[in-house]
Scaffold this motif. Structure first.
Motif, short mmCIF file in Angstrom:
data_model
loop_
_atom_site.label_atom_id
_atom_site.label_comp_id
_atom_site.label_asym_id
_atom_site.label_seq_id
_atom_site.Cartn_x
_atom_site.Cartn_y
_atom_site.Cartn_z
N SER A 66 -22.28 55.84 5.10
CA SER A 66 -21.56 54.72 4.49
C SER A 66 -22.53 53.82 3.73
O SER A 66 -23.64 53.54 4.19
N ARG A 67 -22.09 53.32 2.59
CA ARG A 67 -22.91 52.42 1.77
C ARG A 67 -22.63 50.95 2.06
O ARG A 67 -23.25 50.08 1.44
N VAL A 68 -21.73 50.68 2.98
CA VAL A 68 -21.42 49.28 3.31
C VAL A 68 -22.57 48.69 4.13
O VAL A 68 -22.97 49.23 5.15
N ARG A 69 -23.07 47.58 3.67
CA ARG A 69 -24.05 46.79 4.41
C ARG A 69 -23.77 45.32 4.11
O ARG A 69 -23.54 44.99 2.95
N PRO A 70 -23.73 44.45 5.08
CA PRO A 70 -23.98 44.71 6.49
C PRO A 70 -22.88 45.56 7.14
O PRO A 70 -21.71 45.45 6.79
N PHE A 71 -23.30 46.35 8.10
CA PHE A 71 -22.41 47.21 8.87
C PHE A 71 -22.76 46.99 10.34
O PHE A 71 -23.87 47.28 10.77
N LEU A 72 -21.81 46.45 11.09
CA LEU A 72 -21.99 46.19 12.52
C LEU A 72 -21.12 47.19 13.29
O LEU A 72 -19.93 47.34 12.98
N LEU A 73 -21.71 47.86 14.27
CA LEU A 73 -21.01 48.87 15.05
C LEU A 73 -21.15 48.57 16.53
O LEU A 73 -22.26 48.50 17.05
N THR A 74 -20.02 48.35 17.19
CA THR A 74 -20.03 48.13 18.64
C THR A 74 -19.82 49.45 19.36
O THR A 74 -18.85 50.17 19.10
N VAL A 75 -20.74 49.76 20.29
CA VAL A 75 -20.68 51.00 21.06
C VAL A 75 -20.99 50.70 22.53
O VAL A 75 -21.55 49.65 22.86
N ALA A 76 -20.64 51.65 23.38
CA ALA A 76 -21.03 51.62 24.79
C ALA A 76 -22.04 52.74 25.04
O ALA A 76 -21.85 53.85 24.55
N PRO A 77 -23.09 52.47 25.80
CA PRO A 77 -24.06 53.53 26.09
C PRO A 77 -23.44 54.74 26.79
O PRO A 77 -24.01 55.83 26.73
N GLU A 78 -22.28 54.56 27.42
CA GLU A 78 -21.61 55.70 28.04
C GLU A 78 -21.12 56.71 27.01
O GLU A 78 -20.89 57.89 27.35
N SER A 79 -20.95 56.29 25.75
CA SER A 79 -20.34 57.16 24.74
C SER A 79 -21.26 57.48 23.57
O SER A 79 -20.84 58.14 22.62
N VAL A 80 -22.48 56.99 23.61
CA VAL A 80 -23.47 57.33 22.58
C VAL A 80 -24.80 57.61 23.27
O VAL A 80 -25.04 57.15 24.39
N THR A 81 -25.67 58.34 22.60
CA THR A 81 -27.00 58.60 23.14
C THR A 81 -28.01 57.62 22.54
O THR A 81 -27.75 57.00 21.50
N ALA A 82 -29.16 57.54 23.20
CA ALA A 82 -30.23 56.71 22.66
C ALA A 82 -30.66 57.22 21.29
O ALA A 82 -30.96 56.42 20.38
N ALA A 83 -30.67 58.53 21.10
CA ALA A 83 -31.05 59.09 19.80
C ALA A 83 -30.05 58.70 18.73
O ALA A 83 -30.44 58.42 17.57
N GLN A 84 -28.77 58.66 19.07
CA GLN A 84 -27.77 58.24 18.10
C GLN A 84 -27.94 56.77 17.74
O GLN A 84 -27.82 56.38 16.57
N ILE A 85 -28.21 55.93 18.73
CA ILE A 85 -28.45 54.51 18.45
C ILE A 85 -29.65 54.36 17.51
O ILE A 85 -29.61 53.59 16.54
N SER A 86 -30.70 55.11 17.77
CA SER A 86 -31.89 55.04 16.91
C SER A 86 -31.58 55.48 15.49
O SER A 86 -32.05 54.86 14.52
N ALA A 87 -30.79 56.54 15.35
CA ALA A 87 -30.44 57.03 14.02
C ALA A 87 -29.58 56.01 13.27
O ALA A 87 -29.77 55.79 12.06
N LEU A 88 -28.66 55.39 13.96
CA LEU A 88 -27.81 54.36 13.33
C LEU A 88 -28.66 53.18 12.88
O LEU A 88 -28.52 52.70 11.74
N ALA A 89 -29.53 52.70 13.75
CA ALA A 89 -30.38 51.56 13.40
C ALA A 89 -31.31 51.90 12.24
O ALA A 89 -31.53 51.08 11.34
N ALA A 90 -31.84 53.12 12.23
CA ALA A 90 -32.72 53.54 11.14
C ALA A 90 -31.98 53.59 9.82
O ALA A 90 -32.59 53.39 8.75
N ALA A 91 -30.66 53.82 9.86
CA ALA A 91 -29.85 53.86 8.64
C ALA A 91 -29.43 52.47 8.18
O ALA A 91 -28.73 52.34 7.17
#
Length: 382
Positions: A160-185
């Protein structure tokens, strides 16, 4: 056109200026100067006392003016929501789409991109809250739609090209690697609707999560032996915390204690979590096919679960000052400046200084809203 605003004190987000004029050109603030420095050809807007301050910035708005973003994930829906909240001083906000089917979520993201490209006043980005949450802390989110993030989700979100982009997640449903990839994007990852432990929360922060969604609500609580997400958020100096100051979501004593205890400067953000009832006589709306009702300023599903809020940002300011006892200037920062800093918009929003947008609110001594401007254009409050 050059316009000078006179007659009110000016709070620029950091300092209060008395006996000064705010000069705006082309929808931007040019300077704050003594009135004696104004040229004879400058147009003036004379304000009758009170305070001119940065417009409010709200990072969590589900709806307003009778419109729920999930039900109208298009540019006109965004326009209606932004217009409704502008009347209450929100000059920039993140339309928020909650847990839903993938086609609704991604239609909402595309709509925000189009709205920003088209210059819809007040639309500053997007907040996607779910569906990657925990059923155990679902709140008003439909448990049938909550799910784990998969590779296709991650790829589409990061694209997605939208910025700012805020995403609320629970650690139960995402991995640490996914969080890192999202933040890096460039996506700002917030933890919410989760039963995560203190240790799990800190692992998510280390992976790149930088915020907590509506502190206390729909999350593991602060206990004496297990501090939960509340304790982790309060203890992490670099983690931002959104909170809902409406008197319904959190007891004022608990909220006041938490705000005083939070480590780290300028990491607290007042949010509304507003629903379609704000700016509307409509008392009943549907949330994923379930009826939600407003009674005495409280929004609930049939089982009594809180379903967002009926709060506006001027209402949040009132609560911070009148109930929690915040100094007015600090309350204004909680409603504007901090959110802009969190979103990376501090150069243009949340302050009134050279180069910032002329997004402004004018409040009187009783904290009532007397005027709102978005990019120097006045908003009709009626």
């Amino acid at each position: 056109m050059t316009v000078a605003y006179l007659g009110a004190d000016i709070f620029d987000g950091a300092t209060r200026h008395a006996s000064s004029a705010l000069v705006a050109e082309g929808g931007r603030v040019a300077a704050i100067v003594p009135p004696s420095e104004l040229g004879p050809d400058v147009a003036t807007v004379r304000l009758d006392g009170g305070l001119l301050a940065p417009g409010f910035v709200d990072i969590q708005v589900n709806g307003g003016g009778g419109v729920l973003f999930n039900e109208a994930p298009d540019v006109e829906g965004i326009r209606a929501i932004c217009a409704a909240h502008a009347r209450f001083g929100s000059t920039a906000l993140l339309p928020t789409v909650i847990t839903d089917r993938p086609e609704v979520t991604f239609a909402a993201i595309e709509a925000v991109e189009a709205a920003m490209r088209g210059g819809v006043p007040g639309c500053a980005g997007i907040h996607v809250e779910g569906p990657f949450l925990s059923v155990a802390r679902k709140g008003a989110h439909d448990p049938a739609l909550i799910r784990r993030m998969n590779d296709a989700d991650l790829e589409a979100l990061c694209a997605s090209r939208v910025r700012p982009f805020l995403l609320t997640v629970a650690p139960e449903s995402v991995t640490a690697a996914q969080i890192s990839a999202l933040a890096a994007a460039g996506i700002r990852v917030s933890l919410g609707h989760t039963d995560a432990s203190y240790e799990t929360a800190h692992r998510a922060f280390a992976a790149g999560a930088s915020c907590v969604t509506h502190l206390f609500n729909a999350m593991s609580q602060l206990g004496n032996r297990e501090p939960g997400l509340v304790g982790a958020a309060l203890d992490a100096p670099d983690v931002w915390c959104g909170f809902i100051p409406d008197g319904h979501h959190v007891h004022p004593a608990a909220l006041g204690a938490a705000l005083r205890a939070k480590r780290g400067p300028r990491t607290l953000i007042a949010v509304t979590d507003a629903m379609p009832t704000v700016g509307s006589p409509r008392d009943v709306f549907e949330l994923n096919g379930r009826e939600a009702r407003r009674e005495n300023g409280r929004l609930t599903l049939a089982d009594g679960t809180l379903a967002g809020s009926d709060l506006s940002m001027i209402g949040a300011l009132h609560y911070l000052v009148r109930t929690l006892g915040f100094d007015l200037e600090e309350a204004l920062r909680l409603c504007s400046t901090h959110a802009a800093e969190f979103l990376g918009l501090a150069a243009t929003h949340g302050r009134l200084g050279p180069g910032s947008r002329a997004d402004m609110v004018w409040i009187d001594e009783a904290l009532e809203l007397k005027g709102v401007w978005i990019g120097g254009t006045p908003v009709a409050l009626g």
